[in-house]
Design a protein around this motif. Sequence first.
Motif, mmCIF file in Angstrom:
data_model
loop_
_atom_site.group_PDB
_atom_site.id
_atom_site.type_symbol
_atom_site.label_atom_id
_atom_site.label_comp_id
_atom_site.label_asym_id
_atom_site.label_seq_id
_atom_site.Cartn_x
_atom_site.Cartn_y
_atom_site.Cartn_z
ATOM 1 N N LYS A 70 4.443 0.002 7.891
ATOM 2 C CA LYS A 70 4.015 1.045 6.956
ATOM 3 C C LYS A 70 4.068 2.416 7.628
ATOM 4 O O LYS A 70 3.732 2.544 8.808
ATOM 5 N N ASP A 71 4.480 3.420 6.853
ATOM 6 C CA ASP A 71 4.556 4.782 7.379
ATOM 7 C C ASP A 71 4.719 5.756 6.221
ATOM 8 O O ASP A 71 5.131 5.361 5.122
ATOM 9 N N SER A 72 4.404 7.002 6.455
ATOM 10 C CA SER A 72 4.640 8.046 5.448
ATOM 11 C C SER A 72 5.045 9.323 6.171
ATOM 12 O O SER A 72 4.697 9.537 7.335
ATOM 13 N N ILE A 73 5.793 10.145 5.441
ATOM 14 C CA ILE A 73 6.337 11.367 6.034
ATOM 15 C C ILE A 73 6.572 12.392 4.938
ATOM 16 O O ILE A 73 6.743 12.034 3.773
ATOM 17 N N ARG A 74 6.580 13.660 5.326
ATOM 18 C CA ARG A 74 6.937 14.743 4.400
ATOM 19 C C ARG A 74 8.158 15.467 4.978
ATOM 20 O O ARG A 74 8.146 15.905 6.114
ATOM 21 N N VAL A 75 9.192 15.596 4.147
ATOM 22 C CA VAL A 75 10.376 16.368 4.492
ATOM 23 C C VAL A 75 10.346 17.624 3.628
ATOM 24 O O VAL A 75 10.206 17.534 2.407
ATOM 25 N N VAL A 76 10.465 18.776 4.268
ATOM 26 C CA VAL A 76 10.412 20.051 3.554
ATOM 27 C C VAL A 76 11.775 20.725 3.685
ATOM 28 O O VAL A 76 12.217 21.009 4.795
ATOM 29 N N ARG A 77 12.427 20.928 2.545
ATOM 30 C CA ARG A 77 13.694 21.668 2.521
ATOM 31 C C ARG A 77 13.405 23.049 1.959
ATOM 32 O O ARG A 77 12.718 23.176 0.945
ATOM 33 N N TYR A 91 6.229 4.507 2.803
ATOM 34 C CA TYR A 91 6.732 3.143 2.910
ATOM 35 C C TYR A 91 5.541 2.207 3.050
ATOM 36 O O TYR A 91 4.719 2.353 3.964
ATOM 37 N N ASP A 92 5.435 1.240 2.142
ATOM 38 C CA ASP A 92 4.285 0.332 2.142
ATOM 39 C C ASP A 92 4.588 -1.022 2.790
ATOM 40 O O ASP A 92 3.795 -1.948 2.695
ATOM 41 N N GLY A 93 5.719 -1.118 3.459
ATOM 42 C CA GLY A 93 6.122 -2.374 4.078
ATOM 43 C C GLY A 93 7.162 -3.109 3.251
ATOM 44 O O GLY A 93 7.809 -4.037 3.738
ATOM 45 N N GLU A 94 7.334 -2.697 1.977
ATOM 46 C CA GLU A 94 8.321 -3.326 1.097
ATOM 47 C C GLU A 94 9.229 -2.311 0.412
ATOM 48 O O GLU A 94 10.426 -2.494 0.363
ATOM 49 N N VAL A 95 8.640 -1.245 -0.157
ATOM 50 C CA VAL A 95 9.424 -0.235 -0.877
ATOM 51 C C VAL A 95 9.033 1.165 -0.397
ATOM 52 O O VAL A 95 7.961 1.368 0.171
ATOM 53 N N ILE A 96 9.927 2.110 -0.674
ATOM 54 C CA ILE A 96 9.667 3.513 -0.346
ATOM 55 C C ILE A 96 9.333 4.240 -1.644
ATOM 56 O O ILE A 96 10.141 4.250 -2.573
ATOM 57 N N LYS A 97 8.146 4.819 -1.696
ATOM 58 C CA LYS A 97 7.758 5.636 -2.850
ATOM 59 C C LYS A 97 8.127 7.081 -2.521
ATOM 60 O O LYS A 97 7.678 7.630 -1.520
#
Length: 149
Positions: A70-77, A91-97
């Motif tokens: 599991k992980d989360s991130i912010r990408v700023v363009r 990412y919850d271990g199965e899908v990316i929201k």
Amino acid sequence: MKKVFSLYILFIALIFGGCQNEDNSANTVGEHNNVPDYTPSSEDVEDMHGEIKNKERFEEFLNNVEKGNKDSIRVVRYTEEGDPMLHDLEYDGEVIKSTTDTRRDKFGAGSISNATCTSAEIVETSERTEYVLEGCDNTIDNIILVTWK
């Protein structure tokens, strides 16, 4: 004389009607200004016209997705004018929201879009490397980040 008076009344009505439309458009601009300011975080991956800051954190996120962690991130363009467009990935271990927030783009439509995707892939060409979301349930701009060679 009645025709002139009727035309005068019609002209006045058109002017007032036009002024009212301008007021409505001003309200739309005011609503756009109600979006909270973006405050950069040291964890954010920033893309300023091809110059990537904190790319290591982005690569760490991709590795975690590959390993099922599991992980989360912010990408700023940033737009050409310097407006931030936020792309949150969780990412919850199965899908990316995926949540993309373009409300701070003064010249864009300004919206929030959501999608659920199955993976993140790397697409390499001779000119650039694209990091893209795959298997998404919504039609979205699936490019997360682009690096130029």
